[in-house]
Design an enzyme around this catalytic site. Structure first.
Site, short mmCIF file in Angstrom:
data_model
loop_
_atom_site.label_atom_id
_atom_site.label_comp_id
_atom_site.label_asym_id
_atom_site.label_seq_id
_atom_site.Cartn_x
_atom_site.Cartn_y
_atom_site.Cartn_z
N GLN A 535 0.81 -1.21 0.00
CA GLN A 535 0.00 0.00 0.00
C GLN A 535 0.85 1.27 0.00
OE1 GLN A 535 -2.87 -0.15 3.21
NE2 GLN A 535 -3.33 -2.31 2.79
N CYS A 536 2.09 1.15 0.40
CA CYS A 536 2.98 2.32 0.48
C CYS A 536 4.10 2.20 -0.53
CB CYS A 536 3.56 2.46 1.89
SG CYS A 536 2.31 2.56 3.18
#
Length: 663
Positions: A535-536
């Site tokens: 997600q990052c």
């Protein structure tokens, strides 16, 4: 910025070396007070002097390098309120600033009677230095200046008048210029070692001596009197020399001439000054007549004193130095007039903004729909802890930070979600989608350059389509853990591109591939069903700065091409004023390696292909809606689905001898 007073004509005549005696001429002064000088006056008046109008000591550094002018330059700046540490190419001279509290007081001081009285007072000081022989120990005392002034601190309006006294003694001197009879470099060396404004050169010993030795001299032709002289005229000394001649004539009343070297950083001249007997002033000890008042000057610095303008001037000067010193043909206006849209106000977007702002770009817009999180400030150069604490939007945060760094920047932020293939949309949200598509297209149309710094592949799709249709310079910047890629998209549509044959070393701008040209499948939703580490954006800390820096410099180079919208992909150093302009820059930090491939456009590209452009121009936001709900729609429009089917239909049979099973 210096306030440049209007030119006043001064009478002095040029002479050739070896001409007979003629009336002596001395180059007058002109005062230059720059904006930082008055800013320092404001500060000291406000915080230190207040209503104290007693004379304040000030200092000026007179250049010994001036050339081809009709005046000596008396320049003062912010550092003129303390003595200089010494510059071998300058002469230090001290003076006083008389700053009156009211305009009326200044007007009283500027009347003819008051000016005459002040001139007489200053002349008496110099004459006392001469008659007491104090100047032999400190020749600096022969030169001084006084500035009377009034400063309107509210309106930033200033009026002033300068006096640099020079004695009219002896009367009617004549001069004869001759070639320099000694080595100029040895005299300059002595001056640089001692900073003595006046010293002797003995003809017999061929050595420089302190001026104090002049008192014991009998024959004026045994020595040369060396004076550090800011005169820019090749055949006349400056007015500072005039007081030295007066001092010599008084010290040796039996002499009727002296030999002076007007010492400059180069082009020094030797002058013989002669005068008739004039014992009256010596016998009666009368103060000779004096001259030296400049005309009345005024300066309105209300615009220059705005701190924002002062910073803007300083920033522009920094860029101008590149042009002045390194590349005189540099077109700086191409940066200052540019409008740049940055899609994504994260780590890359923030660094892009800082870089282009340093190049002089003054119009920057951000588009981002996310908010500052606690992990952002250490990597994103335009956000702070407070921004994360308050949950501020990234675009809004970036705009405020830019304005705090450089108030003159025109920065704008837009909280906008970029529509993406595979990110399905409900019917109830279609009205907002239509607004978002229209707003994004307007933003791209109204900017000259689009940076794609978004954090997913599919987020770059629609901006790529729009930038291609509207012929904008578009540059994608993306990073992985230890890799990065920078791609400048081809300009315009493929059908409008050049049809000329080109080699791999110089691909026309119109034929360059976009971020999606190498793909044979449509972009989809890459954000769904991702784990925390997915997600990052996880990358090495310095990678964003490296990638952003190269992207900024790529744009800077493109803009220095004779026609920026036609700059081909080339690694030739002569492609632009700043060098090469590659198509792609791909970096591998684990090997500290970089490659620069050039790739031509793909006719079935799902982003910059002509079929995609035609469909978007025809159906607009509805086409975007269809793509969001089914990315395969892009493959159907471009024919990629048929291409995929044809590849899958290929059946390759291997003979037993060619089988790899036995390997």
């Amino acid at each position: 910025m210096f306030y440049n007073p209007p030119c006043t004509h001064s009478f002095f005549v040029s002479f050739s070396i070896g001409e007979p005696l003629r009336m002596a001429t001395f180059v007058p002064f002109k005062t230059y007070l720059d904006t930082p000088f008055w800013r320092e006056v404001n500060k000291r008046k406000r915080d230190e002097w207040k209503l104290d109008d007693t004379p304040k000591p000030i200092f000026s550094q007179l250049s010994l390098c001036e050339r081809n002018s009709d005046h000596c330059r008396l320049s003062l700046s912010h550092d003129s309120f303390k003595p200089s540490n010494g510059n071998p190419n300058e002469l230090s001279i001290s003076g006083n600033l008389m700053l009156y509290n009211t305009r009326e007081k200044f007007k009283e001081a500027a009347t003819a009677k008051s000016l005459e009285e002040l001139m007489k007072t200053e002349a008496t000081k110099i004459w006392d230095v001469i008659t007491t022989k104090t100047w032999l120990q400190n020749p600096h005392l022969l030169s001084s200046f006084t500035i009377i002034a009034f400063a309107d601190l509210k309106k930033f309006h200033y009026i002033y008048k300068t006096c640099i006294p020079s004695l009219k003694y002896p009367k009617n001197p004549e001069q004869e210029i001759s070639s320099l009879s000694t080595d100029e470099s040895s005299l300059l060396t002595y001056y640089k070692q001692t900073f003595a404004p006046v010293f002797l050169f003995s003809k017999s010993s061929q050595k420089a001596l302190e001026i104090a030795h002049l008192e014991r001299q009998v024959n004026p032709d045994d020595v040369l009197i060396v004076v550090a002289d800011p005169s820019p005229n090749p055949s006349s000394a400056g007015r500072l020399v005039k007081n030295v001649v007066a001092a010599v004539a008084y010290l040796h009343p039996t002499w009727n001439h002296c030999n002076v070297i007007s010492l400059r950083s180069s082009g020094s001249i030797e002058i013989k000054y002669s005068w008739p007997a004039n014992a009256d002033a010596v016998v009666q000890n009368l103060v000779p007549q004096c001259s030296g008042w400049e005309q009345h000057y005024s300066a309105d610095l209300s615009k220059q004193f705005d701190p924002k303008i002062m910073m803007e001037e300083a920033v522009n000067l920094n860029l101008s130095l590149i042009k002045w010193r390194l590349n005189p043909d540099l077109k700086l206006e191409r940066y200052s007039t540019l409008k740049v849209l940055i899609l994504g106000a994260g780590t890359i977007g923030c660094n892009l903004a800082r870089g282009i702002m340093a190049w002089g770009v003054r119009h920057i817009s951000f588009v981002d729909n996310s908010f500052v999180s606690y992990s952002n400030p250490v990597r994103q150069s335009l956000s702070k802890f407070e921004d994360a604490l308050n949950g501020r939007g990234k675009a809004e945060t970036a705009v405020d930070a830019l304005k705090e760094i450089f108030p003159s920047v025109q920065a704008f932020g837009y909280q906008l979600t970029v529509p993406m293939p595979g990110h399905t949309i409900d019917e109830k949200d279609e009205e907002q989608l239509e607004k978002d598509v229209r707003q994004l297209e307007e933003l791209i149309k109204n900017h000259d350059v689009v940076f794609l710094a978004l954090d997913s592949r599919e987020a770059r799709w629609l901006p790529t389509v729009m930038a291609s249709i509207h012929r904008k310079i578009a540059i994608s910047v993306a990073i992985g853990f230890d890799t990065y890629v920078i791609i400048r998209h081809g300009i315009g549509l493929r059908k409008d591109s050049s049809s000329e044959d080109v080699n791999s070393e110089a691909v026309p701008y119109s034929q360059l591939s976009c971020y999606f040209c190498s793909d044979v499948t449509a972009p989809g939703n890459s954000t769904s069903d991702r784990t925390l580490d997915q997600q990052c954006t996880v990358s090495r800390s310095g990678l964003s700065m490296i990638a952003s820096g190269f992207a900024v410099e790529l744009l800077a180079s493109v803009l220095q091409h004779p026609d920026p919208l036609a700059a081909p992909a080339s690694l030739d150093d002569n492609t632009t004023l700043l060098g090469a302009v590659p198509h792609q820059i791909r970096g591998f930090l684990h090997r500290f390696q970089q490659i620069h491939p050039s790739v031509k456009r793909f006719e079935k590209c799902v982003a910059c292909g002509d079929l995609i452009a035609d469909r978007f121009q025809k159906n607009g936001w509805k086409f975007v809606r269809d793509v969001m709900n089914s990315p395969k729609h892009l493959e159907e429009v471009t024919g990629l689905d048929e291409l995929q089917e044809s590849v899958e239909a290929i059946d390759i049979d291997f003979d037993d001898d060619e089988s790899v099973a036995s390997v």
